[in-house]
Design a protein around this motif. Structure first.
Motif, PDB file in Angstrom:
ATOM      1  N   GLY A 170       1.628 -21.478 -45.383  1.00 31.14           N
ATOM      2  CA  GLY A 170       1.655 -20.363 -46.180  1.00 31.14           C
ATOM      3  C   GLY A 170       0.715 -19.208 -46.330  1.00 31.14           C
ATOM      4  N   THR A 171      -0.418 -19.189 -45.359  1.00 28.45           N
ATOM      5  CA  THR A 171      -1.560 -18.174 -45.655  1.00 28.45           C
ATOM      6  C   THR A 171      -1.092 -17.335 -44.350  1.00 28.45           C
ATOM      7  N   ALA A 172      -1.226 -15.748 -44.597  1.00 32.87           N
ATOM      8  CA  ALA A 172      -1.175 -15.023 -43.361  1.00 32.87           C
ATOM      9  C   ALA A 172      -2.352 -14.695 -42.500  1.00 32.87           C
ATOM     10  N   ARG A 173      -3.287 -15.433 -42.784  1.00 35.25           N
ATOM     11  CA  ARG A 173      -4.481 -15.260 -41.866  1.00 35.25           C
ATOM     12  C   ARG A 173      -5.293 -16.598 -42.100  1.00 35.25           C
ATOM     13  N   PRO A 174      -6.344 -16.722 -41.267  1.00 33.19           N
ATOM     14  CA  PRO A 174      -7.060 -17.996 -41.426  1.00 33.19           C
ATOM     15  C   PRO A 174      -7.979 -18.030 -42.483  1.00 33.19           C
ATOM     16  N   VAL A 175      -8.075 -18.923 -43.315  1.00 35.44           N
ATOM     17  CA  VAL A 175      -9.137 -18.961 -44.191  1.00 35.44           C
ATOM     18  C   VAL A 175     -10.613 -19.192 -43.785  1.00 35.44           C
TER      19      VAL A 175
ATOM     20  N   LEU B 143     -15.356 -21.873 -35.768  1.00 37.49           N
ATOM     21  CA  LEU B 143     -14.498 -22.689 -36.593  1.00 37.49           C
ATOM     22  C   LEU B 143     -13.425 -21.828 -36.870  1.00 37.49           C
ATOM     23  N   HIS B 144     -12.405 -22.118 -36.856  1.00 36.95           N
ATOM     24  CA  HIS B 144     -11.133 -21.446 -37.575  1.00 36.95           C
ATOM     25  C   HIS B 144     -10.143 -22.585 -38.275  1.00 36.95           C
ATOM     26  N   LEU B 145      -9.918 -22.200 -39.518  1.00 41.68           N
ATOM     27  CA  LEU B 145      -9.200 -23.146 -40.396  1.00 41.68           C
ATOM     28  C   LEU B 145      -7.954 -22.204 -41.038  1.00 41.68           C
ATOM     29  N   SER B 146      -6.722 -22.758 -40.619  1.00 45.61           N
ATOM     30  CA  SER B 146      -5.737 -22.207 -41.439  1.00 45.61           C
ATOM     31  C   SER B 146      -4.884 -23.107 -42.127  1.00 45.61           C
TER      32      SER B 146
ATOM     33  N   THR C 180      -5.240 -26.796 -40.508  1.00 50.69           N
ATOM     34  CA  THR C 180      -5.292 -26.921 -38.951  1.00 50.69           C
ATOM     35  C   THR C 180      -6.625 -26.298 -38.503  1.00 50.69           C
ATOM     36  N   THR C 181      -7.329 -26.888 -37.619  1.00 50.86           N
ATOM     37  CA  THR C 181      -8.429 -26.222 -37.253  1.00 50.86           C
ATOM     38  C   THR C 181      -8.622 -25.998 -35.770  1.00 50.86           C
ATOM     39  N   ARG C 182      -9.540 -25.229 -35.424  1.00 50.13           N
ATOM     40  CA  ARG C 182      -9.834 -25.186 -34.010  1.00 50.13           C
ATOM     41  C   ARG C 182     -11.453 -24.746 -33.804  1.00 50.13           C
ATOM     42  N   GLY C 183     -12.275 -24.971 -32.749  1.00 52.63           N
ATOM     43  CA  GLY C 183     -13.637 -24.864 -32.753  1.00 52.63           C
ATOM     44  C   GLY C 183     -14.254 -26.111 -32.952  1.00 52.63           C
TER      45      GLY C 183
ATOM     46  N   LEU D 199     -14.553 -33.020 -36.229  1.00 50.32           N
ATOM     47  CA  LEU D 199     -13.264 -32.686 -36.066  1.00 50.32           C
ATOM     48  C   LEU D 199     -12.536 -33.707 -35.106  1.00 50.32           C
ATOM     49  N   ALA D 200     -13.294 -33.994 -33.848  1.00 54.54           N
ATOM     50  CA  ALA D 200     -12.789 -35.079 -33.055  1.00 54.54           C
ATOM     51  C   ALA D 200     -13.324 -36.480 -33.393  1.00 54.54           C
ATOM     52  N   MET D 201     -13.825 -36.925 -34.630  1.00 56.02           N
ATOM     53  CA  MET D 201     -14.326 -38.249 -34.939  1.00 56.02           C
ATOM     54  C   MET D 201     -12.861 -39.070 -35.128  1.00 56.02           C
ATOM     55  N   THR D 202     -13.134 -40.538 -34.742  1.00 54.81           N
ATOM     56  CA  THR D 202     -12.069 -41.566 -35.250  1.00 54.81           C
ATOM     57  C   THR D 202     -12.385 -41.871 -36.749  1.00 54.81           C
ATOM     58  N   PRO D 203     -11.460 -42.486 -37.370  1.00 56.66           N
ATOM     59  CA  PRO D 203     -11.825 -42.878 -38.774  1.00 56.66           C
ATOM     60  C   PRO D 203     -13.074 -43.332 -38.822  1.00 56.66           C
ATOM     61  N   ALA D 204     -13.421 -44.779 -37.972  1.00 57.33           N
ATOM     62  CA  ALA D 204     -14.751 -45.434 -37.903  1.00 57.33           C
ATOM     63  C   ALA D 204     -15.754 -44.635 -37.951  1.00 57.33           C
ATOM     64  N   ALA D 205     -15.794 -43.568 -36.928  1.00 55.21           N
ATOM     65  CA  ALA D 205     -16.963 -42.671 -36.802  1.00 55.21           C
ATOM     66  C   ALA D 205     -17.257 -41.806 -38.061  1.00 55.21           C
ATOM     67  N   LEU D 206     -16.091 -41.488 -38.647  1.00 53.69           N
ATOM     68  CA  LEU D 206     -16.242 -40.555 -39.764  1.00 53.69           C
ATOM     69  C   LEU D 206     -16.756 -41.260 -40.895  1.00 53.69           C
TER      70      LEU D 206
END
Length: 325
Positions: free
Chosen positions: A15-20, A9-12, A60-63, A73-80
């Motif tokens: 305004g940040t210089a590196r991923p959170v 999991l990467h999350l940015s 923004t995320t990846r993973g 991270l890929a769920m529809t609003p109903a599934a979420l």
């Protein structure tokens, strides 16, 4: 299948210089308690909130974040919505900030069941009553307002609310921080008992290593958005292999500690406005060498210690207890 499986999991944030969060890997098995520990700002809360996709604006995320095999991270609003109602639930740090002070506790406990799960009012109240009894409260609480309850009682209400949907995973974000020591112990014991009774996986986020040792089966130590070390609680606390874990343990008050000033970790955590090269803990580490400033360490298994992994170029030296000469 694990209750929770976070992979790379990467999350940015803008305004940040590196991923959170930078490549976080974390699992919670069904019926297991896992502690996520580290200093404030290390990324613990964002990691837990990503499980319900409660992310800051512009993130923004990846993973992947898999709950019972489904990627949040890929769920529809109903599934979420279904996930947040039935599968996973969060216990927030401050119950007074999480519960509307103008509504009765009964409304708070039954609202999600009535509006999201389609449960009728009578069944929702019955379910709320069962959960209140499970956390040691009486049905009289249903008719009271949050301001009429103590902090410990409100946190029990929060735990009851988390259990109403029969979740397979509970995320506890520093749930004892606002409580006194005696109430902390009661809440920790209650969470452990409920986990055993209901078979629920528990991710316990805390900066208190004593609490982590008391409640968890396994521990993840986080620093600057990365997992520095992970392993069984007993093993990791008895013989840490990462200098950050060792420093956290040294700075924890203990009755058997030598007299004198409590140890402290020199320096400050890295700013999100600065890009990182090499090991993020290197500027504060007494074991650091040139390679630490240049190459980020991989998280590798500790020899002879199943399930124990560490991201440090000098982990064997740290476990031995003395820096390079």
């Amino acid at each position: 299948m694990n209750a929770l499986d976070i992979r790379g999991l990467h999350l940015s944030l803008p305004g940040t210089a590196r991923p959170v969060l930078a490549g976080v890997d974390l699992t919670v098995a069904t019926g297991e308690t896992v502690a996520l520990v580290g200093e404030s700002g290390s990324g613990k809360t964002l990691t837990s909130r990503s499980v319900l996709r409660l992310l800051p604006k512009g993130a923004t995320t990846r993973g992947s974040v898999l709950v019972e095999g489904e990627d949040v991270l890929a769920m529809t609003p109903a599934a979420l919505r279904q996930l947040r109602t039935h599968t996973a639930a969060m216990i927030f740090q401050d119950p007074r900030a999480a519960i509307n002070p103008l509504r009765r506790v009964g409304d708070f406990l039954t609202e999600s069941l009535r509006l999201n799960a389609g449960t009728d009012a009578a069944e929702a109240e019955r379910r709320a009553t069962v959960m209140l009894e499970a956390v040691g409260l009486t049905t009289a609480v249903l008719r009271q307002y949050p301001g009429q309850l103590s902090g410990g009682m409100l946190q029990r209400v929060m735990i009851a609310a988390a259990l109403t949907g029969d979740p397979t995973l509970i995320l506890a974000d520093e749930p004892t921080t606002a409580l006194d020591v005696t109430t902390q112990a009661e809440v920790v014991a209650l969470l452990g008992d409920l986990r055993r009774r209901f078979g629920t996986g528990l991710l316990f986020v805390t900066h208190d290593l004593g609490l982590a040792a008391a409640i968890s089966d396994r521990v993840y130590v986080m620093y600057a958005g990365r997992i520095a070390e992970t392993g069984p609680a007993g093993t990791l606390f008895h013989r840490p292999h990462h200098p950050y874990t060792a420093a956290l343990l040294d700075s924890t008050p203990r009755l058997d500690a030598p007299r004198g000033r409590l140890a402290a970790i020199d320096g400050q955590p890295p700013s999100l406005r600065e890009a990182l090269t090499g090991c993020p803990f290197a500027p504060r580490c007494r074991y650091a060498t040139a390679v630490c400033a240049e190459e980020p360490p991989e998280r590798l298994p500790v020899a002879g210690d199943p399930g124990h992994r560490v991201a440090c170029h000098h982990s064997a030296l740290v476990a031995g207890g003395a820096p390079d000469e």
